[in-house]
Design an enzyme around this catalytic site. Structure first.
Site, short mmCIF file in Angstrom:
data_model
loop_
_atom_site.label_atom_id
_atom_site.label_comp_id
_atom_site.label_asym_id
_atom_site.label_seq_id
_atom_site.Cartn_x
_atom_site.Cartn_y
_atom_site.Cartn_z
N HIS A 1 17.54 -9.19 -6.20
CA HIS A 1 18.12 -8.68 -5.22
C HIS A 1 19.83 -8.49 -5.52
O HIS A 1 20.53 -9.20 -4.90
CB HIS A 1 17.93 -9.61 -3.83
N CYS B 1 7.93 -15.84 -12.30
CA CYS B 1 8.39 -17.27 -12.46
C CYS B 1 7.03 -18.19 -12.60
O CYS B 1 6.29 -17.97 -12.04
CB CYS B 1 9.04 -17.74 -11.34
N HIS C 1 7.48 -10.17 2.46
CA HIS C 1 7.98 -10.64 1.35
C HIS C 1 7.08 -10.43 0.23
O HIS C 1 5.80 -10.81 0.10
CB HIS C 1 8.58 -12.04 1.35
N GLU D 1 6.89 -11.58 -2.60
CA GLU D 1 6.20 -12.87 -3.38
C GLU D 1 5.06 -13.15 -2.37
O GLU D 1 3.93 -13.56 -3.16
CB GLU D 1 7.06 -13.89 -3.45
N THR E 1 7.90 -20.03 -2.15
CA THR E 1 8.74 -20.84 -2.84
C THR E 1 10.05 -21.19 -2.24
O THR E 1 10.62 -22.09 -2.30
CB THR E 1 9.09 -20.19 -4.35
N CYS F 1 9.82 -24.38 -4.24
CA CYS F 1 10.48 -24.72 -5.33
C CYS F 1 11.81 -25.64 -5.24
O CYS F 1 12.40 -25.69 -4.43
CB CYS F 1 11.07 -23.34 -6.06
N SER G 1 18.16 -10.57 0.15
CA SER G 1 17.67 -11.85 -0.56
C SER G 1 17.31 -12.78 0.48
O SER G 1 18.25 -13.32 1.15
CB SER G 1 18.65 -12.21 -1.34
N SER G 2 15.95 -13.17 0.41
CA SER G 2 15.64 -14.08 1.89
C SER G 2 16.10 -15.63 1.50
O SER G 2 16.52 -16.01 2.37
CB SER G 2 14.06 -14.23 1.78
N ASN G 3 16.27 -16.02 0.33
CA ASN G 3 16.82 -17.26 0.00
C ASN G 3 18.24 -17.59 0.29
O ASN G 3 18.76 -18.25 0.85
CB ASN G 3 16.54 -17.82 -1.11
FE1 F3S Z 1 11.24 -19.60 -9.53
FE2 F3S Z 1 12.15 -21.25 -7.81
FE3 F3S Z 1 13.80 -19.22 -8.80
S1 F3S Z 1 10.22 -20.34 -7.79
S2 F3S Z 1 12.19 -17.72 -9.05
S3 F3S Z 1 12.57 -20.96 -10.07
S4 F3S Z 1 13.78 -20.13 -6.75
#
Ligand code: F3S
Length: 299
Positions: free
Chosen positions: A59, A116, A144, A146, A184, A212, A240-242
């Site tokens: 993103h 990933c 999303h 993912e 994640t 994650c 970008s959701s994060n």
């Molecule tokens: Fe993978 Fe974590 Fe980044 S799941 S894509 S290392 S936020």
């Protein structure tokens, strides 16, 4: 003004790996073309040398634009994927559903899987548990990519919830087996609360915390820096959701939190009276943007 940049700001392992994969493919293609020219071999497959990413690799508009300059095309839908016959298709770190994955493999397309490994692990869990008779409950945003990808690896009943309210309302046959996983980038505290709510409903439940660590660390560090700052800058792409989650966390701790995509969005006047400024960035923000913002704040 004291400026603190989060150590965990910027590309996470999976995104770095995916972006590097695309650049590596660009290099491979150049070498192959060179070789073909020197050995007078021309491929008769039109478009063999084309590189596609299934969705933008990250993103970040600048990175995507640079890749486009290098001849990489973004495929935005299944229809666009169906329309190509040759070339290389790179799957981004979010991963894709099984159908899409199999489709690319079955065609005359080269598949480069940059999913990933942490996301891949969720696909595997979902596939195995669904085969073992578990229904799958994904905690995350159903829109999303993912989450859509994860859903596409399940072979049993699959549900997606995103809020505590939805967790309260969630209904499934009591006594049935349920496997809970998370997007994640989901907020850890929220996940915990939602699992607690679901846990009280009497299912035979397995919870696999698939959030994650990169996200956890980034969120915890952002919270800690924001709580001691007069202003906080969160850098990342609009979709970008994060990054959006980082913004929410920082805003809770520091009301002068600003969400910017690049340096030119930063209004330095707002920081003039601040003594402590914090900077963090989402997983898809390149280092050079973080450095530019830092340099500007230190000027
Ligand atoms: Fe993978 Fe974590 Fe980044 S799941 S894509 S290392 S936020």
């Amino acid at each position: 003004m004291k400026v603190t940049v989060a150590k965990s700001a910027g590309f996470c392992f999976g995104v770095k790996r995916a972006v590097e994969t695309v650049y590596k493919e660009i290099e491979n293609r150049k070498k192959q073309k060179e070789y073909n020219r020197e050995s007078n071999k021309e491929s008769n497959k039109e478009g063999w040398d084309h590189i596609y990413t299934y969705g933008p690799i990250i993103h970040n508009e600048q990175v995507v634009a640079d890749l486009e300059k290098n001849g990489v095309t973004v495929l935005n839908s299944m229809e666009e994927l169906l329309a190509i016959e040759h070339g290389t298709v790179i799957i981004r770190s979010h991963g894709v559903d099984r159908k899409t994955n199999d489709y690319i493999r079955e065609r005359d397309l080269k598949l480069v899987d940059a999913t990933c490994p942490f996301v891949k692990k969720i696909h595997k869990t979902v596939m195995e548990k669904s085969r073992d008779g578990y229904a799958i409950l994904i905690i995350g945003n159903e829109k999303h990519p993912e989450v859509q990808g994860i859903k596409g690896w399940s072979e049993s009943d699959t549900f997606i919830i995103n809020t505590e309210e939805q967790a309260e309302k969630f209904e499934y046959d009591r006594g049935k087996k349920l496997c809970v996983v998370a997007q994640t980038t989901f907020n850890y505290k929220k996940f915990d609360k939602m699992v607690e709510i679901i846990g009280k409903k009497g299912y035979d439940i397995i919870v696999v915390n698939t959030i994650c660590n990169a996200t956890n660390e980034r969120q915890a560090e952002a919270r800690q820096i924001a709580s001691g700052s007069d202003a906080m800058i969160v850098i990342g792409g609009k979709s970008s959701s994060n990054t959006q989650k980082l913004y929410e966390i920082c805003k809770e701790e520091c009301k002068n939190t600003y969400y910017i995509q690049k340096l030119k969005d930063l209004d330095l006047k707002k920081l003039q009276t601040c003594r402590n400024v914090g900077i963090t960035a989402g997983a898809s923000t390149p280092n050079n943007i973080i450095e530019e913002v830092l340099a500007e704040c230190q000027n």
